[in-house]
Design a protein around this motif. Structure first.
Motif, short mmCIF file in Angstrom:
data_model
loop_
_atom_site.label_atom_id
_atom_site.label_comp_id
_atom_site.label_asym_id
_atom_site.label_seq_id
_atom_site.Cartn_x
_atom_site.Cartn_y
_atom_site.Cartn_z
N LEU A 36 44.10 40.11 31.62
CA LEU A 36 44.04 38.83 30.92
C LEU A 36 44.36 37.68 31.87
N ASN A 39 41.49 37.38 34.47
CA ASN A 39 40.28 36.87 33.82
C ASN A 39 40.40 35.37 33.53
N SER A 40 41.56 34.96 33.03
CA SER A 40 41.76 33.55 32.71
C SER A 40 41.68 32.68 33.95
N ASN A 113 39.19 37.94 26.50
CA ASN A 113 40.55 37.41 26.70
C ASN A 113 41.28 37.23 25.37
N ILE A 116 42.21 40.68 24.09
CA ILE A 116 43.32 41.26 24.86
C ILE A 116 44.62 40.59 24.45
N ALA A 117 44.61 39.26 24.36
CA ALA A 117 45.82 38.52 23.98
C ALA A 117 46.30 38.98 22.60
#
Length: 126
Positions: A36, A39-40, A113, A116-117
């Motif tokens: 995450l 990716n962010s 994302n 996942i979060a």
């Protein structure tokens, strides 16, 4: 689960990740948290490169995202990133085609994302 977030397992292969982590849930959690975060960061970098029309660097950036997507089994994001990476390396660049591909990459990665979060939030108390 948040209404906007899809089930994580519908976007990537949780079973594959469990196998990679030896079915260690704390390691899975750490891997997802790292994914995450990267990716962010990578998506923010890619957005800035896209805005500057820096196609060579954008190709490198989405290549990195595609690698993470491949490891996690996030096929939609991986495919979109691979297409954008290839298009970025074409000479001369087709700006309309690049815009269409970017409009696939960004939401695909943002969707992963968000999921996942959401997964991490749900499993943080366990």
């Amino acid at each position: 689960m948040a209404k906007s977030a899809k089930s994580l397992d519908s976007l990537l292969s949780l079973e594959r990740l469990r196998t990679l982590t030896g079915h260690d849930e704390s390691l899975l959690y750490a891997m997802l948290a790292m994914t995450l975060k990267s990716n962010s960061t990578d998506l923010n970098v890619a957005a800035a490169l896209y805005a500057r029309a820096d196609w060579g660097e954008l190709a490198k950036s989405v290549h990195r995202i595609a690698g993470a997507a491949q490891i996690t089994g996030a096929r939609r994001a991986e495919h979109a990133c691979r297409q954008l990476e290839t298009a970025c390396l074409q000479s001369p660049p087709d700006n309309i085609f690049l815009a269409n591909l970017w409009s696939e990459v960004s939401p695909a990665v943002e969707e992963i994302n968000a999921s996942i979060a959401d997964y991490l939030e749900q499993h943080s108390a366990q």
